[in-house]
Design an enzyme around this catalytic site. Structure first.
Site, PDB file in Angstrom:
ATOM      1  N   HIS A  66      21.956   2.467  39.133  1.00  0.00           N
ATOM      2  CA  HIS A  66      20.894   1.572  38.612  1.00  0.00           C
ATOM      3  C   HIS A  66      20.429   2.635  37.265  1.00  0.00           C
ATOM      4  O   HIS A  66      20.200   2.329  36.117  1.00  0.00           O
ATOM      5  CB  HIS A  66      19.851   1.181  39.305  1.00  0.00           C
ATOM      6  N   GLU A  69      22.938   3.329  34.641  1.00  0.00           N
ATOM      7  CA  GLU A  69      22.990   2.060  33.866  1.00  0.00           C
ATOM      8  C   GLU A  69      21.860   2.002  32.717  1.00  0.00           C
ATOM      9  O   GLU A  69      22.168   1.671  31.567  1.00  0.00           O
ATOM     10  CB  GLU A  69      22.738   0.784  34.358  1.00  0.00           C
ATOM     11  N   HIS A  70      20.585   2.209  33.153  1.00  0.00           N
ATOM     12  CA  HIS A  70      19.604   2.496  32.235  1.00  0.00           C
ATOM     13  C   HIS A  70      19.925   3.657  31.249  1.00  0.00           C
ATOM     14  O   HIS A  70      19.723   3.428  30.101  1.00  0.00           O
ATOM     15  CB  HIS A  70      18.440   2.921  32.863  1.00  0.00           C
TER      16      HIS A  70
END
EC number: 3.4.24.-
Length: 445
Positions: A66, A69-70
């Site tokens: 995650h 992904e950012h």
């Protein structure tokens, strides 16, 4: 040189497989391109699906998928974050991403005339995100704020607590987003290594739906992904099976100064390739998936004990969870648990009726069809199907599987699953072992 190189790659390229408007091509290195032509729309949706999620992380880098992904949106070798934002805004499109337990998806939704820009942007972000030190520190703060926001939401926090109770120390039981501790400690080197080792071509699918031509799409993917994806990528490490879970389902309690007590309880199920996958969905829908479901009718409509009550089904590659959620005033918690336990015991023992089975199947059918109203939905179906099964499973195939479910199958399944030991999570102002309703203590022991 460029023309010669493309010719050599073309010899290794697997010929496009075509089926009912869906075409599939595997490029050198293993990258798959799957398209669906929707002539009635003027839009196109492009998604890069990576078979990497939070279950592929080690404990020391929980939340890395995650976080990455950012981070990849912050800058590439040729674009700043503002360049990326302005490029998609200038065509009125959408560029976004999300991370789940078993995959990460980067996608763009644009007019069909802007398809090349969409492919360029998504490829640039996925392949060339820089993971710069300054970007890591800046985005770390953003992710920490997101964790705090999630912890403030009782349903989100409870969902993480429940999966931890059900799956223990297995990665499936950890929050997709990570924890304050893991994200605070994560380094740029760890994130970069995760990117290089996990984002390999054989784990990637480019799914495209809309007013698109397959051959043109393959050419665009070869141009914008090409050797940048094929070169310098190691084979991805294997995924840890849920067969290796230490301990059985457990009970997790969380004390919170709130007006309501929230409970989530459920059982483990087999994974998505299980032959009774759709019978399981029918069971879930009949239990708490709609307005006419047993739980909704008994707890809300008949007794008025709670506003929010429903069942949920989480399906992974090799496991899953069938769960029941309810939120109520603390003084009604024992009554709510009494009704939940009675409903589950009744369905486990006597099953659901023919009418309930028919309604649940119709609900599933309608929900699937109504959920495919735009190119983004079709793209998601393409990407998930290819990533999960290695082939396209058309909507007709899914609807046929639902139609073939019998009430006898559902009831056999209910008897098998609902008599198991439950895992549970409780969050509220008086959540403690001393105040737990008797029915809940019985179900988790």
């Amino acid at each position: 040189m460029r023309r010669s190189k493309q010719g050599a790659e073309g010899k290794a390229e697997k010929k496009a497989a075509r089926s009912a408007g869906v075409c599939r091509t595997t490029l050198p290195g293993g990258l798959r391109v799957v398209t669906e032509h929707l002539p009635a729309v003027r839009s196109a949706s492009v998604g890069v699906w990576v078979g990497v999620g939070s279950r592929d992380e080690g404990a020391t880098v929980a939340g890395a998928a995650h976080f990455l992904e950012h981070l990849l949106f912050k800058s590439t070798s040729t674009r700043t974050a503002m360049d990326i934002a302005q490029a998609i805004d200038a065509v009125g499109g959408e560029l976004n991403a999300f991370t789940a337990k078993e995959h990460t998806c980067y996608y763009a939704h644009v007019l069909d005339s802007d398809l090349e820009l969409a492919v360029d942007l998504v490829a640039d972000v996925v392949l060339n995100g820089r993971c710069a030190v300054d970007d890591v520190e800046l985005e770390r703060d953003v992710v920490l704020e997101e964790i705090a926001m999630r912890d403030d939401d009782p349903e989100d926090a409870l969902g993480d607590m429940f999966l931890a109770a059900l799956f223990g120390d297995h990665p499936v039981g950890r929050p997709v987003i990570g924890t304050m501790e893991s994200v605070s400690a994560m380094t740029r080197t760890q994130l970069h290594s995760f990117h290089v080792r996990r984002y390999t071509p054989e784990r990637m699918v480019v799914a495209v739906a809309g007013n698109v031509d397959h051959d043109e799409m393959v050419a665009l993917v070869r141009e914008h992904f090409g050797s940048r994806l094929i070169r310098g990528r190691q084979s991805a490490p294997p995924r840890k099976s849920t067969g290796r879970i230490n301990g059985g389902p457990a009970l997790t309690l969380g004390k919170r100064d709130a007006e309501q007590t929230h409970v989530l309880l459920g059982v483990r199920t087999p994974g998505r390739s299980w032959e009774h996958r759709w019978a399981l969905s029918v069971l879930h829908t009949a239990l708490g998936g709609g307005l006419s479901s047993r739980l909704f009718q008994e707890i809300r409509e008949t007794r008025g004990l709670a506003y929010s009550v429903y069942s949920a089904l989480d399906i992974f590659a090799d496991s899953g969870a069938l769960s029941v959620y309810a939120a109520c005033l603390p003084g009604r918690f024992a009554d709510v648990m009494q009704v939940i336990s009675e409903v589950l015991a009744s369905v486990a023992g006597d099953g659901i009726t023919e009418a309930e089975c028919r309604i649940a199947k119709g609900s599933l059918r309608g929900g699937i069809i109504l959920g495919l109203e735009d190119s983004n939905s079709w793209m998601s179906r393409l990407g998930r199907s290819e990533l999960n099964y290695g082939k396209y499973r058309g909507i007709e195939h899914t609807l046929q599987q639902i139609d073939e479910v019998t009430v006898e199958q559902v009831n056999a399944l209910a008897h098998q699953l609902l008599n198991k030991r439950y895992g549970a999570a409780v969050l509220g102002p008086y959540a403690s072992k001393k105040t737990l309703p008797r029915q809940l203590r019985i179900m988790v022991n």
